[in-house]
Design a protein around this motif. Structure first.
Motif, PDB file in Angstrom:
ATOM      1  N   VAL A 288       1.752   7.010  -6.720  1.00  0.00           N
ATOM      2  CA  VAL A 288       0.419   8.022  -7.053  1.00  0.00           C
ATOM      3  C   VAL A 288       0.900   9.405  -6.769  1.00  0.00           C
ATOM      4  CG1 VAL A 288      -1.793   8.656  -6.167  1.00  0.00           C
ATOM      5  CG2 VAL A 288      -1.306   6.170  -6.695  1.00  0.00           C
ATOM      6  N   ILE A 289       1.211   9.792  -5.696  1.00  0.00           N
ATOM      7  CA  ILE A 289       1.804  11.113  -4.999  1.00  0.00           C
ATOM      8  C   ILE A 289       2.908  11.594  -6.044  1.00  0.00           C
ATOM      9  CG2 ILE A 289       2.664  12.558  -3.256  1.00  0.00           C
ATOM     10  CD1 ILE A 289       1.571  10.405  -1.194  1.00  0.00           C
ATOM     11  N   LEU A 290       4.146  11.014  -6.321  1.00  0.00           N
ATOM     12  CA  LEU A 290       4.901  11.425  -7.220  1.00  0.00           C
ATOM     13  C   LEU A 290       4.335  11.730  -8.544  1.00  0.00           C
ATOM     14  CD1 LEU A 290       7.854   9.256  -5.756  1.00  0.00           C
ATOM     15  CD2 LEU A 290       7.527  11.485  -5.267  1.00  0.00           C
ATOM     16  N   SER A 291       3.545  10.683  -8.824  1.00  0.00           N
ATOM     17  CA  SER A 291       2.762  11.076 -10.225  1.00  0.00           C
ATOM     18  C   SER A 291       2.250  12.261 -10.484  1.00  0.00           C
ATOM     19  CB  SER A 291       2.143   9.800 -10.659  1.00  0.00           C
ATOM     20  OG  SER A 291       1.435   9.671 -11.915  1.00  0.00           O
TER      21      SER A 291
ATOM     22  N   ILE B 245      12.644   6.238 -12.063  1.00  0.00           N
ATOM     23  CA  ILE B 245      13.014   6.876 -10.643  1.00  0.00           C
ATOM     24  C   ILE B 245      12.029   6.606  -9.849  1.00  0.00           C
ATOM     25  CG2 ILE B 245      13.302   9.229  -9.515  1.00  0.00           C
ATOM     26  CD1 ILE B 245      14.223  10.302 -12.432  1.00  0.00           C
ATOM     27  N   ILE B 246      10.769   6.610  -9.887  1.00  0.00           N
ATOM     28  CA  ILE B 246       9.675   6.374  -8.925  1.00  0.00           C
ATOM     29  C   ILE B 246      10.007   4.805  -8.554  1.00  0.00           C
ATOM     30  CG2 ILE B 246       7.404   5.861  -8.728  1.00  0.00           C
ATOM     31  CD1 ILE B 246       6.706   8.184 -10.434  1.00  0.00           C
TER      32      ILE B 246
ATOM     33  N   PHE C 286       0.858  -1.203   0.024  1.00  0.00           N
ATOM     34  CA  PHE C 286      -0.080   0.157   0.081  1.00  0.00           C
ATOM     35  C   PHE C 286       1.043   1.244  -0.014  1.00  0.00           C
ATOM     36  CE2 PHE C 286      -2.251   3.268   2.411  1.00  0.00           C
ATOM     37  CZ  PHE C 286      -3.253   3.203   1.430  1.00  0.00           C
ATOM     38  N   SER C 287       1.946   1.236   0.968  1.00  0.00           N
ATOM     39  CA  SER C 287       2.821   2.302   0.781  1.00  0.00           C
ATOM     40  C   SER C 287       3.429   2.663  -0.405  1.00  0.00           C
ATOM     41  CB  SER C 287       3.823   2.283   2.007  1.00  0.00           C
ATOM     42  OG  SER C 287       3.167   2.056   3.322  1.00  0.00           O
ATOM     43  N   VAL C 288       4.027   1.557  -1.144  1.00  0.00           N
ATOM     44  CA  VAL C 288       4.635   1.652  -2.492  1.00  0.00           C
ATOM     45  C   VAL C 288       3.743   2.332  -3.422  1.00  0.00           C
ATOM     46  CG1 VAL C 288       5.381   0.401  -4.329  1.00  0.00           C
ATOM     47  CG2 VAL C 288       6.113  -0.157  -2.095  1.00  0.00           C
ATOM     48  N   GLU C 289       2.497   1.818  -3.514  1.00  0.00           N
ATOM     49  CA  GLU C 289       1.315   2.317  -4.379  1.00  0.00           C
ATOM     50  C   GLU C 289       1.174   3.830  -4.304  1.00  0.00           C
ATOM     51  OE1 GLU C 289      -0.833   1.979  -7.787  1.00  0.00           O
ATOM     52  OE2 GLU C 289       0.432   0.588  -6.947  1.00  0.00           O
TER      53      GLU C 289
ATOM     54  N   SER D  97      -2.738   9.104 -14.440  1.00  0.00           N
ATOM     55  CA  SER D  97      -1.995   7.802 -14.927  1.00  0.00           C
ATOM     56  C   SER D  97      -2.554   6.426 -14.378  1.00  0.00           C
ATOM     57  CB  SER D  97      -0.442   7.657 -14.589  1.00  0.00           C
ATOM     58  OG  SER D  97      -0.182   7.603 -13.193  1.00  0.00           O
ATOM     59  N   LYS D  98      -3.394   6.721 -13.331  1.00  0.00           N
ATOM     60  CA  LYS D  98      -4.013   5.598 -12.607  1.00  0.00           C
ATOM     61  C   LYS D  98      -5.586   5.308 -13.057  1.00  0.00           C
ATOM     62  CE  LYS D  98      -0.600   4.373 -10.144  1.00  0.00           C
ATOM     63  NZ  LYS D  98       0.076   3.007 -10.187  1.00  0.00           N
TER      64      LYS D  98
END
Length: 417
Positions: A14-17, A81-82, A7-10, A61-62
């Protein structure tokens, strides 16, 4: 990887995107600003920044899925990078917690400042004069409720409050023309829901507190908001009335300025006084064709940038697990994989398989074995079909063939039992 880690990875992705997409659109609009500064309405220049807010709030993008094959996707540096940042589960969890703490602190700071300021204002609010209240009602023309107060500690007029908006004036005597211009300015802010935009910018700034670009965007939007409000107020003024409105700005700017969160002041920054006065003197009417053409061009360009952001997530999205893998509990994930494999087997062997039953076993939320019961139309499957079933199950579940166990029952025996 644990559920919390996934969940943290996802969430970090999302935030960086969102922050990457919003920054790209912001840079484009900053470059575009000198070109359109005196060629398009100020209202258009203000609302075009809403595209940045949307990009910063929605994970484009999601949401948007572009069906492309793996071979057609070129590696995107941003996505790489993400992926590197979120490669480690522990790193992702730490980053997510750090981001949450920052967001809570930034948002909490602004809300606390607002609450304390409102409490202080209320202690010194006094009722407006009857003449001032009547003028406000005349300007409102019965459209919308707006309270009017005067305040001993206030140094410049403000519009404050979202659910119960109020115009608060300094406790001083304004000339009739000045008062009219001030009230028209604040009423226009109310009609345009600019206080809501201010709240939205505070929230977006808290979400993307780590991105320096956000602070430049907020400042630019605040300036564009005032220019758009001026334009809306003076659009039916003659030259004399425009000069009087400009004199009102100068008179208000002469008072010292005190910034307040979640409020709209008639004058927030003395540095843009020159720009606002120049915009008033250069005010002109724009044809609908000009505005429509500019809107279409801006929409195409922004959509292109959003499309680029979407494509940047496709390469990684093609290789990543499904939505269910990222968000559902392990038991739900396992059940979905059982259903998906069952459907794949029936679809692949439509003429040979009547039904299929799949049971998956796991250890520490990782699937280890698959037990498949196939109900076939023939008495016994040939070796090619048996290998095909094993191969399909192995590919779907990412398991070795040795971990896949298959039982075969013909349809007649199955129905009799």
């Amino acid at each position: 990887m644990s559920v919390v880690g996934e969940f943290s990875v996802e969430m970090i992705k999302v935030i960086l995107s969102m922050t990457f997409t919003g920054s790209i659109i912001s840079l484009f609009l900053f470059i575009l600003k000198p070109v359109i500064k005196d060629k398009l309405p100020k209202s258009f220049q203000y609302y075009m920044w809403i595209s940045v807010v949307i990009a910063l709030m929605l994970p484009i993008s999601k949401i948007i899925v572009i069906p492309v094959s793996d071979s057609s996707v070129m590696p995107i540096k941003n996505e790489q990078i993400i992926s590197q940042i979120t490669h480690s589960s522990d790193t992702a969890v730490n980053l997510f917690v750090f981001w949450q703490i920052g967001m809570i602190l930034v948002l909490g700071f602004h809300i606390l400042c607002y609450v304390l300021y409102v409490r202080r204002l209320r202690k010194h609010n006094i009722s407006a004069d009857r003449q001032e209240a009547e003028l406000l009602n005349d300007l409102l023309k019965g459209k919308g409720a707006l309270q009017l107060y005067k305040n001993l500690i206030l140094e410049t007029p403000i519009l404050i409050g979202f659910f119960r908006p109020a115009v608060i004036l300094p406790d001083k005597k304004y000339e009739d023309v000045q008062l009219r211009n001030i009230l028209m300015h604040e009423i226009t802010h109310r009609k345009k829901q600019d206080i809501f935009v201010k709240w939205l910018l505070i929230f977006v700034g808290a979400v993307h507190w780590f991105n320096p670009m956000i602070y430049f965007v907020r400042r630019e939007m605040n300036q564009a908001c005032e220019l758009a409000c001026d334009e809306s107020v003076i659009k039916r003024f003659d030259i004399s009335e425009m000069q009087q409105y400009g004199n009102t700005l100068i008179a208000v700017a002469a008072d010292s300025i005190r910034r307040t969160p979640f409020s709209v002041t008639m004058f927030e920054d003395k540095k843009i006084l020159k720009e606002r006065l120049a915009a008033i003197m250069k005010h002109k009417k724009y044809s609908k064709r000009t505005v429509v053409t500019a809107s279409i061009i801006l929409t195409i360009i922004v959509c292109g940038i959003l499309g680029f952001s979407t494509l940047s997530g496709v390469g990684n999205g093609q290789k990543s697990s499904s939505y269910a893998d990222n968000y559902l509990l392990p038991s739900d994930q396992k059940r979905i994989k059982e259903i998906e494999l069952k459907k794949s087997l029936r679809d692949y062997y439509k003429n040979k398989i009547t039904e299929a039953y799949v049971f998956l076993s796991d250890s520490d939320d990782v699937i280890t074995d698959a037990y498949i019961t196939v109900v076939g139309k023939e008495e016994k499957p040939d070796s090619e079909m048996q290998r095909g079933i094993q191969s399909l199950a192995s590919e779907e579940l990412k398991l070795d063939v040795e971990s896949i166990y298959i039982d075969y029952i013909d349809f007649e025996s199955f129905t009799s039992n």
